[in-house]
Design an enzyme around this catalytic site. Structure first.
Site, PDB file in Angstrom:
ATOM      1  CD  GLN A 135      40.567  39.830  32.562  1.00 35.57           C
ATOM      2  OE1 GLN A 135      40.804  38.539  31.968  1.00 35.57           O
ATOM      3  NE2 GLN A 135      41.124  40.436  33.770  1.00 35.57           N
ATOM      4  N   GLY A 136      41.279  41.877  27.724  1.00 36.25           N
ATOM      5  CA  GLY A 136      42.622  41.771  27.001  1.00 36.25           C
ATOM      6  C   GLY A 136      43.634  42.184  27.891  1.00 36.25           C
ATOM      7  CE1 TYR A 137      42.453  44.192  31.979  1.00 39.06           C
ATOM      8  CE2 TYR A 137      42.985  42.712  33.781  1.00 39.06           C
ATOM      9  CZ  TYR A 137      42.229  43.872  33.108  1.00 39.06           C
ATOM     10  OH  TYR A 137      41.415  44.659  33.738  1.00 39.06           O
ATOM     11  CB  SER A 170      37.713  33.971  28.254  1.00 34.15           C
ATOM     12  OG  SER A 170      38.746  33.589  29.064  1.00 34.15           O
ATOM     13  CD  GLU A 253      39.569  37.235  36.603  1.00 37.42           C
ATOM     14  OE1 GLU A 253      39.180  37.033  35.581  1.00 37.42           O
ATOM     15  OE2 GLU A 253      40.792  37.627  36.801  1.00 37.42           O
TER      16      GLU A 253
HETATM   17  C1  LIG Z   1      40.668  29.370  31.372  1.00 42.48           C
HETATM   18  C2  LIG Z   1      41.600  30.524  31.068  1.00 42.48           C
HETATM   19  C3  LIG Z   1      40.877  31.758  30.933  1.00 42.48           C
HETATM   20  C4  LIG Z   1      41.717  32.959  30.797  1.00 42.48           C
HETATM   21  N1  LIG Z   1      40.995  34.139  30.156  1.00 42.48           N
HETATM   22  C5  LIG Z   1      41.702  35.114  30.029  1.00 42.48           C
HETATM   23  C6  LIG Z   1      41.209  36.171  29.714  1.00 42.48           C
HETATM   24  O1  LIG Z   1      39.990  36.370  29.322  1.00 42.48           O
HETATM   25  N2  LIG Z   1      42.029  37.290  29.574  1.00 42.48           N
HETATM   26  C7  LIG Z   1      43.191  37.318  29.764  1.00 42.48           C
HETATM   27  O2  LIG Z   1      43.985  38.646  29.693  1.00 42.48           O
HETATM   28  N3  LIG Z   1      43.928  36.341  30.210  1.00 42.48           N
HETATM   29  C8  LIG Z   1      43.079  35.251  30.477  1.00 42.48           C
HETATM   30  N4  LIG Z   1      43.748  34.086  30.974  1.00 42.48           N
HETATM   31  C9  LIG Z   1      45.262  34.214  30.974  1.00 42.48           C
HETATM   32  C10 LIG Z   1      45.543  34.131  32.450  1.00 42.48           C
HETATM   33  O3  LIG Z   1      45.611  35.020  33.285  1.00 42.48           O
HETATM   34  C11 LIG Z   1      47.058  33.597  32.523  1.00 42.48           C
HETATM   35  O4  LIG Z   1      47.072  32.224  32.063  1.00 42.48           O
HETATM   36  C12 LIG Z   1      47.696  33.629  34.087  1.00 42.48           C
HETATM   37  O5  LIG Z   1      47.669  34.891  34.466  1.00 42.48           O
HETATM   38  C13 LIG Z   1      49.115  32.841  34.102  1.00 42.48           C
HETATM   39  O6  LIG Z   1      49.943  33.231  33.100  1.00 42.48           O
HETATM   40  P1  LIG Z   1      50.487  32.359  31.910  1.00 42.48           P
HETATM   41  O7  LIG Z   1      49.507  31.683  31.475  1.00 42.48           O
HETATM   42  O8  LIG Z   1      51.579  33.128  31.277  1.00 42.48           O
HETATM   43  O9  LIG Z   1      51.819  31.362  32.702  1.00 42.48           O
HETATM   44  P2  LIG Z   1      53.105  31.859  33.352  1.00 42.48           P
HETATM   45  O10 LIG Z   1      53.143  33.234  33.929  1.00 42.48           O
HETATM   46  O11 LIG Z   1      53.841  31.451  32.297  1.00 42.48           O
HETATM   47  O12 LIG Z   1      53.228  30.591  34.537  1.00 42.48           O
HETATM   48  C14 LIG Z   1      53.823  29.420  34.504  1.00 42.48           C
HETATM   49  C15 LIG Z   1      53.772  28.765  35.658  1.00 42.48           C
HETATM   50  O13 LIG Z   1      54.669  29.515  36.347  1.00 42.48           O
HETATM   51  C16 LIG Z   1      54.349  29.700  37.774  1.00 42.48           C
HETATM   52  N5  LIG Z   1      54.861  31.273  38.043  1.00 42.48           N
HETATM   53  C17 LIG Z   1      54.931  32.426  37.377  1.00 42.48           C
HETATM   54  N6  LIG Z   1      55.351  33.341  38.070  1.00 42.48           N
HETATM   55  C18 LIG Z   1      55.597  32.754  39.214  1.00 42.48           C
HETATM   56  C19 LIG Z   1      56.079  33.455  40.149  1.00 42.48           C
HETATM   57  N7  LIG Z   1      56.589  34.709  40.682  1.00 42.48           N
HETATM   58  N8  LIG Z   1      56.304  32.695  41.425  1.00 42.48           N
HETATM   59  C20 LIG Z   1      55.698  31.416  41.547  1.00 42.48           C
HETATM   60  N9  LIG Z   1      55.326  30.989  40.205  1.00 42.48           N
HETATM   61  C21 LIG Z   1      55.214  31.390  39.210  1.00 42.48           C
HETATM   62  C22 LIG Z   1      52.771  30.064  37.347  1.00 42.48           C
HETATM   63  O14 LIG Z   1      52.297  29.792  38.715  1.00 42.48           O
HETATM   64  C23 LIG Z   1      52.369  28.622  36.641  1.00 42.48           C
HETATM   65  O15 LIG Z   1      52.456  27.519  37.382  1.00 42.48           O
HETATM   66  C24 LIG Z   1      42.995  32.844  31.105  1.00 42.48           C
HETATM   67  C25 LIG Z   1      43.747  31.636  31.351  1.00 42.48           C
HETATM   68  C26 LIG Z   1      43.026  30.538  31.481  1.00 42.48           C
HETATM   69  C27 LIG Z   1      43.616  29.264  31.964  1.00 42.48           C
END
Ligand SMILES: Cc1cc2nc3c(=O)[nH]c(=O)nc-3n(C[C@H](O)[C@H](O)[C@H](O)COP(=O)(O)OP(=O)(O)OC[C@H]3O[C@@H](n4cnc5c(N)ncnc54)[C@H](O)[C@@H]3O)c2cc1C
Lengths: 408, 362
Positions: A135-137, A170, A253
């Protein structure tokens, strides 16, 4: 209240039980690339995961309602049967059908929104485990705020040409295909400028750099795109409709990240462990403090499992309103599972810290792995904080955050 | 398969809720709780009796409605939501269940008929079975009872008191008998009435089957725990609803406080924890009604889990209201205290969880 699935399902339950007996102890000759799909070492029956998928489809235990022309069983959708299968498989520790992002997210999306050609081409091999999808999001600057993604796609001479970067992808290193969100309409508003593309991972210009995660496995990757060129038809939905297409799969999901049957199995393993471990010669299960904490967690697990039954019931009884009960499952399920795994480490104390192939390790180190893995799931798929935003705004009707003024 | 309350159950539940909204607004509750306004209280009791809440669990043959515990649970949610200043869990749930399982046929018909006519009203003193406090202890000898029972519940309109000894033997004492000393207890929750009762050679009618079987005491306590949990869940729902409503109205920094994420997340946490409580509650009542093997585990977990979540909700919902939440004026504290007392009734969470562990052979 009626928790009987009815007479019609009695025979079916028996059939599934017999099936489970027959395949008890089955183990796979190809290694799992999907973390935590369990290890099944002891049995006599050996086969590949793909063969297992085929057996399950043939019986109608998997891909039940997917038309046979696309490689499914071609039956009526029957959520009670699905529930019985999940429960019986969990009880007898038979490996469940393979999941993953292709099966759980892409297949339902294609069935709903894909072209006939896409359905023909992708669904069957995906169900058989022959095409693994990633999944490339997410991007470095687009996580929770996913719609701000910047990877660019331009339509040039009947091909999409893609440039940019994805992160946290992932299983990308094992995948044949990626479903990907790409900005194709740079002049449109944030949500209206995205398209949903299907990208073969062996296309020239794709570079995958594995990222080691906290479990010390390379669970996810960075994926770089340099002039990656794919056919125009590899789009699901229309140009600029990718956000809606992606949202259709995000809800799939969120449901699959917190399985109550798996949770109950882990709880039972935890109880077994507490009966075996001792502290100062006394069984841990007899220690009042640990006992009480165990019961506290059991209460939560039963409440969560009951809640999933209520959500299931609303699918059968259309007048039942379970909006919030359904909405809270990702948040509560992942947090609870993390708590459960963490408590298992606590009851073992120093023994609970052992990892990899350390002497004295318990249960193959699965408690530490799962403790970390579920922290990953708390973050992935919409963090707990984002879940709380959704619950409060869409579930409880609380006012939205005021928009920050641009340039302020 | 249907997991949830039936239409009839929801109808009954809504009726009770509506009755309390119409007849027991906060100023009436206040009068009853603070000023001991007996007339208001009696009007309320008479009114709610006409809805049949005293008869839910009494069989039709004895003039009752012949309904099950899930019905009573649904009703109890409404009573907690409206912090009804009325007896219920003891008088109308535990008493008929204890009689059903513990009485001889003659005893059963006698008591249940009088109960359905509202001639007899029971208060319950069972604390000595699951965890005696305050050095309370009762001994039964040849139809006489001696000793002290602490924390007797639902004394409001009691004509009789049902007590048990530490072995789970149950007996009924008429309050007209001699040798009864009633000590008024004052708890933080003034919506309900609790007593300590001391017996000196008082006549007691032992329920015949309870000398050889614990079925009656076990079922009565399981059922009591489930309906008390329902009361707490109802009270928690009321507190969350009030918090959400207040958060949309109250403005600070030129915006509704409900638009602050800290406030939103508190509400989301409350909702996220409360939803599974409905599920485990109804599941536990259903397990009781269908006499499932795990019914004791379910009852224990419903009580202890909902007690914990309700405690959390009672704190956070108060916080959402700021200083106003702390005032007597707003009256939020009535729900807070109701939840606080429910938590300790029929066993505090740790005691109940230990029973859950034992009952699964751990
Ligand atoms: C094990 C794992 C597998 C993954 N697999 C995939 C995958 O296959 N494909 C893919 O596309 N992505 C994947 N992801 C990515 C995942 O979707 C993102 O990590 C997640 O959406 C959070 O984005 P970020 O890491 O940029 O954190 P950020 O968005 O930077 O968040 C950092 C912190 O800020 C908080 N925060 C951000 N915005 C808000 C808000 N509006 N209100 C309150 N708090 C906020 C968050 O809750 C978090 O605590 C994976 C992540 C993990 C950990």
């Amino acid at each position: 209240m009626d928790l009987n699935f009815g007479k019609k399902y009695k025979d079916f339950t028996k059939e599934v039980k017999d099936f489970c007996k027959k395949y008890k102890g089955i183990h796979f000759i190809d290694s799992s690339k999907v973390p935590l799909s369990g290890s099944f070492k002891s049995g006599e029956i050996k086969m590949t995961r793909s063969d297992w998928q085929k057996i399950l489809i043939e019986k109608g235990y998997f891909a039940r309602s997917i038309p046979s022309e696309y490689g499914g069983y071609g039956g009526e959708s029957d959520i009670i049967k699905s529930r019985i299968i999940a429960e019986e498989f969990a009880k007898s520790k038979i490996p469940p059908p393979m999941g993953g992002q292709g099966i759980d997210m892409l297949v339902p999306t294609l069935l709903e929104l894909g072209t006939e050609e896409q359905k023909q081409k992708y669904i069957k091999p995906t169900l058989h485990g022959e095409i693994i999808w990633c999944q490339g999001y997410s991007e470095p600057n687009a996580g929770s705020d996913l719609a701000s993604l910047q990877t660019k796609g331009e339509l040039i001479d009947g091909n999409w040409v893609i440039n940019g970067q994805k992160i946290w992808t992932s299983t990308a290193q094992y995948s044949q295909m990626m479903f990907c969100l790409v900005r194709t309409e740079p002049d449109a508003s944030k949500h209206a400028g995205i398209s949903y593309l299907l990208i073969p991972m062996d296309t020239p210009g794709i570079e995958i750099r594995p990222l080691v995660d906290m479990t010390l496995n390379a669970g996810f990757n960075e994926v770089f795109f340099t002039d990656v060129t794919i056919p125009e038809k590899n789009i699901v939905g229309k140009r600029g409709e990718g956000w809606a297409v992606a949202n259709a799969t995000l809800s799939h999901e969120r449901g699959s990240l917190s399985d109550p049957n798996a949770m109950m199995n882990r709880l039972n393993s935890l109880i077994d462990r507490m009966k075996k471990e001792t502290i100062n010669g006394e069984k841990v299960i007899n220690n009042p403090v640990y006992r009480d904490k165990l019961m506290k967690i059991q209460g939560k697990v039963i409440a969560f499992q009951s809640n999933s039954l209520r959500v299931l019931s609303a699918k059968l009884n259309k007048n039942q309103d379970v909006k919030i009960a359904a909405m809270i499952q990702k948040l509560v399920g992942t947090e609870l599972r993390h708590e459960l795994e963490g408590f298992a480490i606590d009851i073992m104390g120093e023994l609970g810290t052992l990892y990899e192939n350390s002497p004295n390790i318990r249960d193959g180190g699965s408690w530490q792995i799962a403790y970390m893995y579920f922290l990953g799931l708390i973050i992935g798929g919409g963090t707990s904080q984002i879940q709380k935003n959704i619950i409060s705004e869409r579930g409880l009707g609380m006012p939205k955050e005021p928009k920050v003024q641009q340039g302020a | 398969m249907y997991f949830g309350l039936s239409e009839d159950q929801i109808f009954f539940q809504d009726n009770v809720k509506k009755f309390l909204e119409d007849n027991a607004p906060l100023d009436v509750i206040r009068k009853i709780a603070n000023e001991d306004d007996k007339t208001s209280k009696e009007d309320l009791h008479k009114g709610i009796i006409t809805l049949g809440i005293n008869n839910i669990l009494i069989p039709e043959d004895n003039g009752g409605l012949g309904l099950d515990l899930l019905f009573a649970t649904a009703v109890s949610q409404s009573l907690g939501e409206g912090i009804a200043t009325l007896p219920f869990s003891g008088s109308y749930v535990m008493a008929p269940i204890a009689i059903k399982y513990g009485a001889s046929e003659e005893q059963r018909n006698f008591y249940l008929n009088e109960m359905s006519n509202n001639n007899f009203n029971f208060s319950i003193g069972f604390s000595e079975f699951f965890g005696s406090r305050n050095e309370s202890e009762l001994s039964f000898l040849k139809n006489k009872v001696n000793g002290k029972t602490f924390f007797v519940m639902d004394f409001d309109y009691a004509t009789h008191i049902m007590v048990c000894d530490k072995d789970g033997q149950i007996g009924i004492v008429s309050l007209e008998s001699t040798g009864i000393e009633v000590v008024d207890l004052i708890t933080v929750d003034k919506t309900r009435v609790f007593k300590e009762i001391i017996f000196k050679n008082t006549e007691i009618d032992i329920l015949e089957n309870t000398s050889s079987s614990k079925e009656a005491i076990d079922n009565a306590i399981d059922a009591g725990r489930i309906v008390i949990a329902a009361d707490s869940l109802g009270a928690s729902k009321a507190m969350l609803d009030k918090a959400i409503e207040y958060s949309k109205e109250r403005k600070q920094f030129n915006r509704a406080i409900g638009s602050f994420q800290a406030v939103k997340h508190m509400c989301a946490e409350m909702a996220a924890e409360l939803e599974p409580c409905y599920s485990i509650l109804w599941h536990a009542a259903h397990s009781f009604d269908s006499k499932e093997k795990n019914k004791k585990i379910m009852a224990c977990h419903a009580k202890s889990h909902i007690s914990d979540i309700s405690k959390m909700v009672s704190k956070k919902a108060t916080e959402v209201h700021g200083g106003m939440g702390f005032t007597d004026l707003l009256g939020l504290h009535y729900w807070f205290k109701r939840i606080g007392v429910n938590r300790q009734m029929l066993g505090s969470p740790e005691i109940v969880r230990e029973e859950a562990a034992k009952s699964q052979g751990l």
